[in-house]
Design a protein around this motif. Sequence first.
Motif, PDB file in Angstrom:
ATOM      1  N   MET A   1     -10.999   9.387  -1.290  1.00  0.00           N
ATOM      2  CA  MET A   1     -12.336   9.967  -0.794  1.00  0.00           C
ATOM      3  C   MET A   1     -12.872   9.240   0.305  1.00  0.00           C
ATOM      4  O   MET A   1     -13.004   7.934   0.404  1.00  0.00           O
ATOM      5  N   SER A   2     -13.419   9.785   1.468  1.00  0.00           N
ATOM      6  CA  SER A   2     -13.766   9.228   2.559  1.00  0.00           C
ATOM      7  C   SER A   2     -15.266   8.866   2.294  1.00  0.00           C
ATOM      8  O   SER A   2     -16.057   9.840   1.473  1.00  0.00           O
ATOM      9  N   TYR A   3     -16.091   8.222   2.928  1.00  0.00           N
ATOM     10  CA  TYR A   3     -17.376   7.671   2.534  1.00  0.00           C
ATOM     11  C   TYR A   3     -18.145   7.989   4.068  1.00  0.00           C
ATOM     12  O   TYR A   3     -17.935   7.270   5.044  1.00  0.00           O
ATOM     13  N   VAL A   4     -18.936   9.041   4.047  1.00  0.00           N
ATOM     14  CA  VAL A   4     -19.741   9.389   5.302  1.00  0.00           C
ATOM     15  C   VAL A   4     -20.987   9.513   5.007  1.00  0.00           C
ATOM     16  O   VAL A   4     -21.722   9.806   4.046  1.00  0.00           O
ATOM     17  N   LYS A   5     -21.967   8.805   5.980  1.00  0.00           N
ATOM     18  CA  LYS A   5     -23.502   8.749   5.634  1.00  0.00           C
ATOM     19  C   LYS A   5     -23.799   9.328   7.261  1.00  0.00           C
ATOM     20  O   LYS A   5     -24.307   8.357   7.879  1.00  0.00           O
ATOM     21  N   ILE A   6     -23.875  10.684   7.276  1.00  0.00           N
ATOM     22  CA  ILE A   6     -24.386  11.194   8.728  1.00  0.00           C
ATOM     23  C   ILE A   6     -25.533  12.225   8.147  1.00  0.00           C
ATOM     24  O   ILE A   6     -25.408  13.234   7.656  1.00  0.00           O
ATOM     25  N   TRP A   7     -26.714  11.512   8.508  1.00  0.00           N
ATOM     26  CA  TRP A   7     -28.118  12.358   8.317  1.00  0.00           C
ATOM     27  C   TRP A   7     -28.202  13.287   9.252  1.00  0.00           C
ATOM     28  O   TRP A   7     -27.925  13.133  10.543  1.00  0.00           O
ATOM     29  N   ILE A   8     -28.165  14.787   8.931  1.00  0.00           N
ATOM     30  CA  ILE A   8     -28.535  15.939   9.979  1.00  0.00           C
ATOM     31  C   ILE A   8     -29.880  16.541   9.641  1.00  0.00           C
ATOM     32  O   ILE A   8     -30.266  16.971   8.583  1.00  0.00           O
ATOM     33  N   HIS A   9     -30.367  16.784  10.529  1.00  0.00           N
ATOM     34  CA  HIS A   9     -31.809  17.663  10.493  1.00  0.00           C
ATOM     35  C   HIS A   9     -31.356  19.072  11.314  1.00  0.00           C
ATOM     36  O   HIS A   9     -31.046  19.228  12.347  1.00  0.00           O
ATOM     37  N   ALA A  10     -31.445  20.237  10.440  1.00  0.00           N
ATOM     38  CA  ALA A  10     -30.894  21.695  10.751  1.00  0.00           C
ATOM     39  C   ALA A  10     -31.954  22.350  10.556  1.00  0.00           C
ATOM     40  O   ALA A  10     -33.013  22.227   9.852  1.00  0.00           O
ATOM     41  N   VAL A  11     -32.202  23.429  11.629  1.00  0.00           N
ATOM     42  CA  VAL A  11     -33.152  24.399  11.666  1.00  0.00           C
ATOM     43  C   VAL A  11     -32.504  25.728  12.039  1.00  0.00           C
ATOM     44  O   VAL A  11     -31.653  25.980  12.811  1.00  0.00           O
ATOM     45  N   TRP A  12     -32.927  26.581  11.180  1.00  0.00           N
ATOM     46  CA  TRP A  12     -32.335  28.057  11.595  1.00  0.00           C
ATOM     47  C   TRP A  12     -33.472  29.227  11.243  1.00  0.00           C
ATOM     48  O   TRP A  12     -34.432  28.696  10.668  1.00  0.00           O
ATOM     49  N   ALA A  13     -33.160  30.236  11.969  1.00  0.00           N
ATOM     50  CA  ALA A  13     -34.387  31.339  11.722  1.00  0.00           C
ATOM     51  C   ALA A  13     -33.781  32.384  11.084  1.00  0.00           C
ATOM     52  O   ALA A  13     -32.611  32.807  11.003  1.00  0.00           O
ATOM     53  N   HIS A  51     -43.012  30.676   8.534  1.00  0.00           N
ATOM     54  CA  HIS A  51     -42.719  32.116   8.421  1.00  0.00           C
ATOM     55  C   HIS A  51     -41.400  32.834   8.712  1.00  0.00           C
ATOM     56  O   HIS A  51     -40.944  33.852   8.059  1.00  0.00           O
ATOM     57  N   ASP A  52     -40.659  32.191   9.728  1.00  0.00           N
ATOM     58  CA  ASP A  52     -39.488  32.742  10.512  1.00  0.00           C
ATOM     59  C   ASP A  52     -38.332  31.620  10.505  1.00  0.00           C
ATOM     60  O   ASP A  52     -37.391  32.032  11.133  1.00  0.00           O
ATOM     61  N   HIS A  53     -38.483  30.451   9.791  1.00  0.00           N
ATOM     62  CA  HIS A  53     -37.330  29.478   9.868  1.00  0.00           C
ATOM     63  C   HIS A  53     -37.394  28.321   9.008  1.00  0.00           C
ATOM     64  O   HIS A  53     -38.677  28.296   8.380  1.00  0.00           O
ATOM     65  N   ILE A  54     -36.377  27.763   8.820  1.00  0.00           N
ATOM     66  CA  ILE A  54     -36.220  26.916   7.736  1.00  0.00           C
ATOM     67  C   ILE A  54     -35.871  25.535   8.317  1.00  0.00           C
ATOM     68  O   ILE A  54     -35.010  25.487   9.472  1.00  0.00           O
ATOM     69  N   HIS A  55     -36.243  24.312   7.775  1.00  0.00           N
ATOM     70  CA  HIS A  55     -35.669  23.032   8.296  1.00  0.00           C
ATOM     71  C   HIS A  55     -35.202  22.325   6.880  1.00  0.00           C
ATOM     72  O   HIS A  55     -35.848  22.328   5.945  1.00  0.00           O
ATOM     73  N   VAL A  56     -34.153  21.545   7.307  1.00  0.00           N
ATOM     74  CA  VAL A  56     -33.453  20.887   6.283  1.00  0.00           C
ATOM     75  C   VAL A  56     -33.017  19.540   6.899  1.00  0.00           C
ATOM     76  O   VAL A  56     -32.599  19.439   7.741  1.00  0.00           O
ATOM     77  N   LEU A  57     -33.264  18.413   5.987  1.00  0.00           N
ATOM     78  CA  LEU A  57     -32.801  17.233   6.148  1.00  0.00           C
ATOM     79  C   LEU A  57     -31.688  17.012   5.102  1.00  0.00           C
ATOM     80  O   LEU A  57     -31.988  17.123   3.853  1.00  0.00           O
ATOM     81  N   MET A  58     -30.550  16.784   5.600  1.00  0.00           N
ATOM     82  CA  MET A  58     -29.314  16.655   4.694  1.00  0.00           C
ATOM     83  C   MET A  58     -28.262  15.445   5.136  1.00  0.00           C
ATOM     84  O   MET A  58     -28.187  15.386   6.123  1.00  0.00           O
ATOM     85  N   LEU A  59     -27.515  15.260   4.156  1.00  0.00           N
ATOM     86  CA  LEU A  59     -26.485  14.479   4.458  1.00  0.00           C
ATOM     87  C   LEU A  59     -25.060  15.410   4.865  1.00  0.00           C
ATOM     88  O   LEU A  59     -24.971  16.316   4.179  1.00  0.00           O
ATOM     89  N   LEU A  60     -24.264  15.019   5.782  1.00  0.00           N
ATOM     90  CA  LEU A  60     -23.109  15.949   6.027  1.00  0.00           C
ATOM     91  C   LEU A  60     -22.153  15.590   5.024  1.00  0.00           C
ATOM     92  O   LEU A  60     -21.702  14.187   4.809  1.00  0.00           O
ATOM     93  N   LYS A  61     -21.591  16.387   4.259  1.00  0.00           N
ATOM     94  CA  LYS A  61     -20.688  16.104   3.353  1.00  0.00           C
ATOM     95  C   LYS A  61     -19.238  15.844   4.108  1.00  0.00           C
ATOM     96  O   LYS A  61     -18.790  16.414   4.957  1.00  0.00           O
ATOM     97  N   SER A  62     -18.470  14.836   3.622  1.00  0.00           N
ATOM     98  CA  SER A  62     -17.209  14.192   4.226  1.00  0.00           C
ATOM     99  C   SER A  62     -16.190  15.466   4.283  1.00  0.00           C
ATOM    100  O   SER A  62     -15.484  15.616   5.212  1.00  0.00           O
ATOM    101  N   ASP A  63     -16.165  16.424   3.459  1.00  0.00           N
ATOM    102  CA  ASP A  63     -15.388  17.283   3.534  1.00  0.00           C
ATOM    103  C   ASP A  63     -15.491  18.595   4.416  1.00  0.00           C
ATOM    104  O   ASP A  63     -14.595  19.384   4.881  1.00  0.00           O
ATOM    105  N   TYR A  64     -16.806  18.514   4.906  1.00  0.00           N
ATOM    106  CA  TYR A  64     -17.282  19.616   5.868  1.00  0.00           C
ATOM    107  C   TYR A  64     -17.485  19.239   7.451  1.00  0.00           C
ATOM    108  O   TYR A  64     -18.057  18.063   7.567  1.00  0.00           O
ATOM    109  N   GLY A  65     -17.236  20.033   8.387  1.00  0.00           N
ATOM    110  CA  GLY A  65     -17.937  19.707   9.594  1.00  0.00           C
ATOM    111  C   GLY A  65     -19.377  20.637   9.388  1.00  0.00           C
ATOM    112  O   GLY A  65     -19.616  21.107   8.434  1.00  0.00           O
TER     113      GLY A  65
END
Length: 145
Positions: A1-13, A51-65
């Motif tokens: 298993m790889s260990y990755v710690k990349i914080w991502i701020h994602a926004v979508w509408a 009202h029309d969008h979401i913000h998420v602060l998450m870690l990028l899982k090592s298995d996914y782009g």
Amino acid sequence: MSYVKIWIHAVWATKHRQPVLQPPVLAQLCRHIRENAKFKEIHIDRINGHHDHIHVLMLLKSDYGISKQMQLLKGESAFWANKMKLVSGNFEWGDKYFAASVSESRLPFVRRYIDNQQAHHGKRSFREEFEAFAKGIGYDGQDME
């Protein structure tokens, strides 16, 4: 298993920026996205929206782009919202999203920013916010739908 710690701020509408994420719907959707992410072993630190969008602060899982992780969160949550009839009519997310890495030193700022979305959007529109986020990445002025 790889260990990755990349914080991502994602926004979508929402599709066509429909303002369907009123407080009760937003709370249910955020809760479900968090639960679904936990099931998929995606760590969400913060989630909130307006009202029309979401913000998420998450870690990028090592298995996914980033595109796979976004697909899993957006696609499944839209499917669930429609199954639960969370809004009248069909619920859809827009096709586009914004995602940026966040350094450890900026985490407190991003957490406060996400937690305070309602107050923030009393002062600044989503369009203004997105244009500021997208500065310098070739953003063409098109909405995030």
